[in-house]
Design a protein around this motif. Sequence first.
Motif, short mmCIF file in Angstrom:
data_model
loop_
_atom_site.label_atom_id
_atom_site.label_comp_id
_atom_site.label_asym_id
_atom_site.label_seq_id
_atom_site.Cartn_x
_atom_site.Cartn_y
_atom_site.Cartn_z
N ASN A 19 0.83 -1.20 0.00
CA ASN A 19 0.00 0.00 0.00
C ASN A 19 0.87 1.26 0.00
OD1 ASN A 19 -1.41 2.24 1.72
ND2 ASN A 19 -3.04 1.01 0.77
N PRO A 20 0.64 2.21 -0.91
CA PRO A 20 1.47 3.42 -0.99
C PRO A 20 1.46 4.26 0.29
CG PRO A 20 0.10 3.21 -2.95
CD PRO A 20 -0.36 2.15 -2.00
N ALA A 21 0.33 4.39 0.96
CA ALA A 21 0.27 5.19 2.19
C ALA A 21 1.06 4.51 3.30
CB ALA A 21 -1.18 5.42 2.62
N LEU A 22 0.97 3.20 3.39
CA LEU A 22 1.73 2.46 4.40
C LEU A 22 3.22 2.58 4.10
CD1 LEU A 22 0.76 -0.76 6.11
CD2 LEU A 22 3.02 -0.66 5.08
N ARG A 23 3.58 2.48 2.84
CA ARG A 23 4.99 2.62 2.46
C ARG A 23 5.51 4.02 2.80
NH1 ARG A 23 7.46 -0.79 -0.83
NH2 ARG A 23 8.55 0.86 -1.95
N SER A 24 4.68 5.04 2.58
CA SER A 24 5.08 6.42 2.92
C SER A 24 5.31 6.58 4.42
CB SER A 24 4.00 7.42 2.49
OG SER A 24 4.07 7.65 1.13
N LEU A 25 4.42 5.99 5.22
CA LEU A 25 4.61 6.05 6.67
C LEU A 25 5.91 5.37 7.07
CD1 LEU A 25 3.60 6.71 9.55
CD2 LEU A 25 2.48 4.46 9.52
N LEU A 26 6.17 4.21 6.51
CA LEU A 26 7.39 3.47 6.83
C LEU A 26 8.64 4.25 6.38
CD1 LEU A 26 8.74 1.00 8.01
CD2 LEU A 26 8.29 -0.20 5.85
N GLU A 27 8.59 4.83 5.20
CA GLU A 27 9.71 5.64 4.73
C GLU A 27 9.95 6.83 5.65
OE1 GLU A 27 8.35 6.47 0.77
OE2 GLU A 27 9.33 4.69 -0.07
N TYR A 28 8.87 7.44 6.12
CA TYR A 28 9.01 8.56 7.05
C TYR A 28 9.63 8.09 8.37
CZ TYR A 28 7.97 12.32 10.25
OH TYR A 28 8.09 13.31 11.20
N TRP A 29 9.15 6.96 8.90
CA TRP A 29 9.69 6.42 10.16
C TRP A 29 11.19 6.17 10.00
CZ3 TRP A 29 11.93 1.80 11.84
CH2 TRP A 29 11.95 1.60 13.22
N ILE A 30 11.60 5.61 8.88
CA ILE A 30 13.03 5.38 8.62
C ILE A 30 13.77 6.72 8.59
CG2 ILE A 30 14.69 4.63 6.86
CD1 ILE A 30 12.63 2.37 6.17
N HIS A 33 14.44 8.04 12.07
CA HIS A 33 15.16 7.08 12.92
C HIS A 33 16.55 7.64 13.21
CE1 HIS A 33 16.75 3.34 14.44
NE2 HIS A 33 15.57 2.76 14.25
N PRO A 34 16.94 7.71 14.51
CA PRO A 34 18.25 8.26 14.85
C PRO A 34 19.43 7.38 14.43
CG PRO A 34 16.82 8.13 16.79
CD PRO A 34 16.13 7.43 15.68
N GLY A 35 19.18 6.16 14.03
CA GLY A 35 20.26 5.30 13.55
C GLY A 35 20.70 4.26 14.56
N ASP A 36 21.19 4.70 15.72
CA ASP A 36 21.72 3.76 16.70
C ASP A 36 20.74 3.43 17.82
OD1 ASP A 36 21.79 6.32 17.79
OD2 ASP A 36 23.72 6.01 18.80
N ARG A 37 19.55 4.02 17.78
CA ARG A 37 18.51 3.76 18.78
C ARG A 37 17.17 4.03 18.12
NH1 ARG A 37 20.65 8.52 19.07
NH2 ARG A 37 19.48 10.38 19.61
N LEU A 38 16.10 3.71 18.80
CA LEU A 38 14.76 3.90 18.24
C LEU A 38 14.34 5.37 18.28
CD1 LEU A 38 12.96 0.88 19.93
CD2 LEU A 38 13.47 1.14 17.49
N PRO A 39 13.49 5.77 17.33
CA PRO A 39 12.94 7.12 17.41
C PRO A 39 11.93 7.22 18.55
CG PRO A 39 11.97 5.94 15.56
CD PRO A 39 13.02 5.04 16.15
N PHE A 44 8.29 12.18 15.77
CA PHE A 44 7.21 11.94 14.81
C PHE A 44 6.34 13.18 14.66
CE2 PHE A 44 2.81 10.45 14.02
CZ PHE A 44 2.99 9.98 12.73
N ASP A 45 6.30 13.73 13.44
CA ASP A 45 5.44 14.86 13.13
C ASP A 45 4.28 14.36 12.28
OD1 ASP A 45 4.16 17.17 12.31
OD2 ASP A 45 5.89 17.97 11.20
N PRO A 46 3.07 14.26 12.85
CA PRO A 46 1.94 13.72 12.10
C PRO A 46 1.67 14.47 10.79
CG PRO A 46 1.36 14.04 14.40
CD PRO A 46 2.71 14.64 14.20
N LEU A 47 1.98 15.75 10.74
CA LEU A 47 1.73 16.53 9.53
C LEU A 47 2.63 16.11 8.37
CD1 LEU A 47 1.08 20.04 11.08
CD2 LEU A 47 -0.57 18.29 10.38
#
Length: 170
Positions: A19-30, A33-39, A44-47
Amino acid sequence: MTSHPSLETASEILRESRNPALRSLLEYWISIHPGDRLPARRHFDPLAVKQALPSLVLTDVERDPYRFKVRLMGTAVVSAMGKDLTGRYLDEAWPDAQDQPLIVDRIEVARSGQPSYRYGLTPTKFRLDFAPIERIYLPLAVDGERVDMILSMMIYLARDGGSGAAAEGA
């Protein structure tokens, strides 16, 4: 700096997701992501993912025992479920869900700090009973390690496998 294992998992999920919207959310989460720890939730900016907002659910993680309280539920989720669970625990809304992916997969995300992805049928009854779904659970941790929130998005699919209009993210 060593990369957090959740980044590799997220990249694998990105290759599988449809799903494109799900992929966009995942790309945003990545991207946050700070790299060495979880965000953390503060990253997270919902906008930044406006198209996903109606399909998002944010749950607080409690431990000993694990419980998940709905902090935010998007309008498409409320519509798909036929009720708003904001402020309620998932195990109150579905008392029989303790052994279902709805709870089991969230526990695994909270324990491991790894995103979780599922595509297919779910045994959990919603207003759109037993519709195929595509969903993701993304861990958030204020200290970068101990998951204290899970950001989720779930898309109900049309019975023919096409993308449906209603989404659910519990």
